[in-house]
Write a protein that holds these residues in place. Structure first.
Motif, PDB file in Angstrom:
ATOM      1  N   GLY A 125      -7.415 -11.457  -2.702  1.00 22.66           N
ATOM      2  CA  GLY A 125      -7.368 -11.651  -1.253  1.00 22.66           C
ATOM      3  C   GLY A 125      -6.127 -11.057  -0.606  1.00 22.66           C
ATOM      4  O   GLY A 125      -5.924 -11.186   0.593  1.00 22.66           O
ATOM      5  N   LYS A 126      -5.277 -10.382  -1.397  1.00 22.05           N
ATOM      6  CA  LYS A 126      -4.025  -9.859  -0.838  1.00 22.05           C
ATOM      7  C   LYS A 126      -4.155  -8.491  -0.189  1.00 22.05           C
ATOM      8  O   LYS A 126      -3.283  -8.088   0.569  1.00 22.05           O
ATOM      9  CB  LYS A 126      -2.949  -9.815  -1.928  1.00 22.05           C
ATOM     10  N   ILE A 127      -5.224  -7.771  -0.522  1.00 24.50           N
ATOM     11  CA  ILE A 127      -5.407  -6.422   0.029  1.00 24.50           C
ATOM     12  C   ILE A 127      -6.865  -6.266   0.492  1.00 24.50           C
ATOM     13  O   ILE A 127      -7.789  -6.727  -0.163  1.00 24.50           O
ATOM     14  CB  ILE A 127      -5.105  -5.338  -1.043  1.00 24.50           C
ATOM     15  N   LEU A 128      -7.031  -5.608   1.641  1.00 22.38           N
ATOM     16  CA  LEU A 128      -8.375  -5.240   2.100  1.00 22.38           C
ATOM     17  C   LEU A 128      -8.507  -3.722   2.005  1.00 22.38           C
ATOM     18  O   LEU A 128      -7.549  -3.006   2.300  1.00 22.38           O
ATOM     19  CB  LEU A 128      -8.590  -5.679   3.551  1.00 22.38           C
ATOM     20  N   SER A 129      -9.672  -3.246   1.603  1.00 21.31           N
ATOM     21  CA  SER A 129      -9.920  -1.804   1.570  1.00 21.31           C
ATOM     22  C   SER A 129     -11.176  -1.485   2.370  1.00 21.31           C
ATOM     23  O   SER A 129     -12.196  -2.150   2.209  1.00 21.31           O
ATOM     24  CB  SER A 129     -10.103  -1.314   0.127  1.00 21.31           C
ATOM     25  N   ASP A 130     -11.065  -0.459   3.232  1.00 22.06           N
ATOM     26  CA  ASP A 130     -12.229   0.028   3.972  1.00 22.06           C
ATOM     27  C   ASP A 130     -12.850   1.169   3.174  1.00 22.06           C
ATOM     28  O   ASP A 130     -12.182   2.162   2.887  1.00 22.06           O
ATOM     29  CB  ASP A 130     -11.815   0.555   5.354  1.00 22.06           C
ATOM     30  N   VAL A 131     -14.117   1.015   2.818  1.00 17.30           N
ATOM     31  CA  VAL A 131     -14.801   2.020   2.001  1.00 17.30           C
ATOM     32  C   VAL A 131     -15.915   2.633   2.826  1.00 17.30           C
ATOM     33  O   VAL A 131     -16.722   1.930   3.429  1.00 17.30           O
ATOM     34  CB  VAL A 131     -15.415   1.364   0.744  1.00 17.30           C
ATOM     35  N   LYS A 132     -15.941   3.957   2.860  1.00 17.18           N
ATOM     36  CA  LYS A 132     -16.984   4.628   3.657  1.00 17.18           C
ATOM     37  C   LYS A 132     -18.148   5.069   2.770  1.00 17.18           C
ATOM     38  O   LYS A 132     -17.946   5.711   1.742  1.00 17.18           O
ATOM     39  CB  LYS A 132     -16.385   5.840   4.357  1.00 17.18           C
TER      40      LYS A 132
ATOM     41  N   VAL B 188       0.864  -1.178   0.000  1.00 15.72           N
ATOM     42  CA  VAL B 188       0.000   0.000   0.000  1.00 15.72           C
ATOM     43  C   VAL B 188       0.902   1.230   0.000  1.00 15.72           C
ATOM     44  O   VAL B 188       1.924   1.261   0.685  1.00 15.72           O
ATOM     45  CB  VAL B 188      -0.925  -0.015   1.235  1.00 15.72           C
TER      46      VAL B 188
ATOM     47  N   LYS C 139      -4.052   4.271   0.935  1.00 11.12           N
ATOM     48  CA  LYS C 139      -5.298   3.887   0.259  1.00 11.12           C
ATOM     49  C   LYS C 139      -5.065   3.080  -1.007  1.00 11.12           C
ATOM     50  O   LYS C 139      -5.751   2.097  -1.269  1.00 11.12           O
ATOM     51  CB  LYS C 139      -6.083   5.151  -0.103  1.00 11.12           C
TER      52      LYS C 139
ATOM     53  N   GLN D 226     -11.109   4.669   2.574  1.00  8.48           N
ATOM     54  CA  GLN D 226     -10.484   5.338   3.714  1.00  8.48           C
ATOM     55  C   GLN D 226      -9.114   4.761   4.025  1.00  8.48           C
ATOM     56  O   GLN D 226      -8.211   5.457   4.455  1.00  8.48           O
ATOM     57  CB  GLN D 226     -11.377   5.173   4.935  1.00  8.48           C
ATOM     58  N   ARG D 227      -8.975   3.458   3.764  1.00 10.54           N
ATOM     59  CA  ARG D 227      -7.744   2.802   4.184  1.00 10.54           C
ATOM     60  C   ARG D 227      -7.631   1.485   3.427  1.00 10.54           C
ATOM     61  O   ARG D 227      -8.624   0.785   3.250  1.00 10.54           O
ATOM     62  CB  ARG D 227      -7.865   2.524   5.684  1.00 10.54           C
ATOM     63  N   SER D 228      -6.431   1.160   2.959  1.00 11.66           N
ATOM     64  CA  SER D 228      -6.185  -0.171   2.399  1.00 11.66           C
ATOM     65  C   SER D 228      -5.038  -0.800   3.168  1.00 11.66           C
ATOM     66  O   SER D 228      -4.129  -0.102   3.618  1.00 11.66           O
ATOM     67  CB  SER D 228      -5.830  -0.069   0.912  1.00 11.66           C
ATOM     68  N   TYR D 229      -5.088  -2.091   3.326  1.00 10.55           N
ATOM     69  CA  TYR D 229      -4.075  -2.755   4.149  1.00 10.55           C
ATOM     70  C   TYR D 229      -4.034  -4.230   3.794  1.00 10.55           C
ATOM     71  O   TYR D 229      -4.952  -4.759   3.164  1.00 10.55           O
ATOM     72  CB  TYR D 229      -4.390  -2.564   5.637  1.00 10.55           C
ATOM     73  N   LYS D 230      -2.953  -4.879   4.242  1.00 11.46           N
ATOM     74  CA  LYS D 230      -2.860  -6.324   4.027  1.00 11.46           C
ATOM     75  C   LYS D 230      -3.639  -7.034   5.126  1.00 11.46           C
ATOM     76  O   LYS D 230      -3.678  -6.549   6.255  1.00 11.46           O
ATOM     77  CB  LYS D 230      -1.399  -6.755   4.070  1.00 11.46           C
TER      78      LYS D 230
END
Lengths: 258, 323
Positions: free
Chosen positions: B138-145, A19, A24, A223-227
């Motif tokens: 599946g390697k990255i998660l994103s939080d979306v508002k 990231v 993001k 808002q945020r991307s992460y492993k």
């Protein structure tokens, strides 16, 4: 049949993904790009259709790293025309991408004829805003079906197979013009020798069709991307292959299967 | 302030799909937090009866119409859009399944509601929602508002517990009148999976191979281990697409869902589409050259190794142990 195949580049997930500093987006520094897997099948299905039922195959892509190689490879495999839209794919959401592509169809450089079939990979690994095929279908006012794994020409248009689950499929009749989301071609994508691609690079050219870049690039607030949590549950067996094999055998014995 | 949450219930051949209960469970939690009703819509023949199992919803809209069985995605999207316009629902949950794929995208393209795809978690945050989506295999998660709490959420199968969406109560239903326009996409018939091959859903031990197996010849190495263990070989999509194993051996979204006592995954990265089909295995042992492969996040045991090198050694050791 006027077959158009949309090709999209995606980050190669075999490489490590990081990231970027904004927290993001993906860090592009070490990213390698490859053709989206289902798109490769969409191209193969298009080429098979052309061979069986006649027609012309046009491949279309937005600008992205390594996209020229992908377009030349498609020509070497048997596509008749390659189009590059010099709008960078980087940072474009699915909605904006669908808009650019639909503008291409209304630009005069491409038109939806009664025998038009648009093939798109059924999904991509970065489809956060949705899949491209259905969104493009809405823009073009065409019917859409996804997760398709076989396409054949018929008297009334097409006979296609859609995958459900557990190996169950459904057969559908589709009238042209239409947009299909391809999951897999009826045969594995063909291989083309590098020498042939090189020859095509010398003899053929990629059409560049100017389309205005969209003003709204994304419609979601990331808002945020992460492993994912690295902790995981897996207990990792270390050592030489022999030692690892011994530990796996112990685990198999513990599970009661040997 | 949110008005209501709408779940697009999914049914296939007269059976409610698991994803429907997963969405009802997820939807119930948000509805409670926001203090709004949870509603569902169910389309297709015989749905007046089927609706009784959707008691987790406060109300079920039913269009009991055979023309809606496996209707084109645009037809379903239109029905949902009409209902959203009528009820003012501001959150719509749609399954990220093969059956429902594309419906959420069409709805998003036709309305002012954004779609958040591949969602695995939903949290209420003030008046809005934060959705966690799984991207890049599946390697990255994103939080979306979704700041104003309006949107379509594509719910990934297996992310929410089924039990929380089941209920013994019979929900109130409301029949909706749907005039189905003639579509350019028409369902003709089902094509049943080929029979006669090994049934991988009935095996205690499965040796699964993915892209990391590299060649068709190497699949034989997995076959030998499976034989030594009294199990069978199965595969992830790339191996099936290459034609190295028949469709009957595919595990994942389009393929089989398996729950063996032991699932040995060789050269499988653990992309969400594969994980969906084997996550409930009692014991998962993964072997992959990439220490960051998502499969290690969910497996019980793992080894960072080359499957092709490890397989013959492991087969010998299994034979020795069995004597």
């Amino acid at each position: 049949m006027n077959i158009l195949v949309i090709l999209k580049m995606v980050p190669d997930t075999v490489e490590e993904l990081n990231v970027s500093a904004d927290g993001k987006s993906l860090d592009s520094e070490f990213l390698r790009f490859k053709l989206n897997d289902p798109d490769e099948h969409a191209l193969e299905q298009g080429l098979i259709l052309k061979e069986k039922s006649g027609g012309k195959v046009t491949v279309i892509a937005l600008d992205a790293p390594e996209v020229d190689d992908v377009l030349y490879t498609a020509l070497a495999k048997g596509a008749d025309r390659a189009v590059k839209i010099p709008v960078s794919q980087a940072g474009l959401g699915t909605k904006a991408t669908a808009k650019v592509l639909s503008d291409f169809f209304s630009s005069g450089a491409g038109a939806v004829t009664p025998d038009t079939l648009v093939l798109v990979g059924t999904y991509a690994i970065d489809d956060l805003e949705g899949e491209l095929a259905p969104m493009l279908a809405v823009h073009l006012g065409l019917p859409y079906l996804g997760v398709v794994s076989s396409v054949a020409a018929s008297d009334h248009g097409l006979i296609v197979q859609k995958e459900f689950a557990g190996g169950l499929r459904g057969e559908f009749e589709v009238e042209l013009p239409a947009v299909l989301g391809i999951q897999s071609a009826e045969k594995p994508p063909r291989y083309v020798p590098v020498a042939k691609v090189r020859a095509v690079m010398k003899s053929a050219k990629i059409d560049e069709v100017e389309i205005p870049a969209p003003t709204d690039t994304v419609c979601l607030d990331v808002q945020r991307s992460y492993k994912p949590e690295a902790a995981g549950r897996a207990e990792i067996f270390e050592g030489s292959p022999e030692e690892v094999a011994d530990k796996i055998v112990d685990a198999l014995a513990k599970s009661g299967v040997i | 302030m949110a008005k209501s949450i709408l779940v697009l219930a999914e049914q296939l051949r007269g059976g409610i799909s698991d994803i429907t209960y997963e969405m009802l469970g997820a939807g119930r939690a948000i509805a409670q937090a926001l203090g709004v009703p949870l509603e569902a819509v169910l389309l297709g023949s015989g749905t007046s009866q089927l609706a009784s199992s959707l008691g987790a919803a406060d109300k079920v809209f039913v269009a009991d119409n055979p023309e809606l069985d496996l209707a084109a995605p645009e037809t379903v999207a239109e029905v949902v859009k009409t209902l959203v316009d009528k009820t003012g629902a501001d959150i719509v949950l749609v399954g990220c399944t093969n059956v429902s794929l594309g419906i959420g995208s069409i709805l998003a393209a036709r309305s002012q509601m954004p779609l958040v795809n591949f969602c695995r978690a939903i949290k209420v945050d003030g008046g809005g929602l934060v959705c966690t989506s799984q991207l890049f295999g599946g390697k990255i998660l994103s939080d979306v508002k979704l700041a104003d709490g309006r949107g379509i959420i594509g719910v990934y199968p297996g992310a929410f517990p089924i039990e929380q969406g089941r209920s013994d109560r019979t929900p109130p239903t409301e029949a909706i009148d749907v005039s189905v326009q003639p579509s350019k996409i028409r369902f003709k018939q089902y094509i049943e999976p080929a029979s006669g091959d090994v049934d991988i859903t009935k095996q205690h031990v499965l040796v699964a191979v993915g892209r990391g197996i590299q060649t068709q010849d190497n699949v034989q190495l997995a076959e030998e281990l499976a034989q030594a263990l009294g199990g069978a070989v199965c595969a992830s999509r790339p191996v099936i697409d290459q034609g190295w194993l028949p469709l009957t051996r595919q595990v994942g979204k389009s393929g089989m869902t398996v729950k063996p006592r032991v699932y040995l995954a060789f050269g499988i990265s653990g992309a969400p589409e594969h994980w969906e089909g084997m996550q409930n295995s009692q014991c998962i042992i993964a072997v992959n050259t990439d220490p960051k492969a998502p499969i290690f996040d969910g497996a019980h045991y793992g080894a960072v190794a080359d499957a092709v090198e490890l397989l013959p050694i492991l087969t010998e050791k299994v034979k020795m142990r069995k004597g």
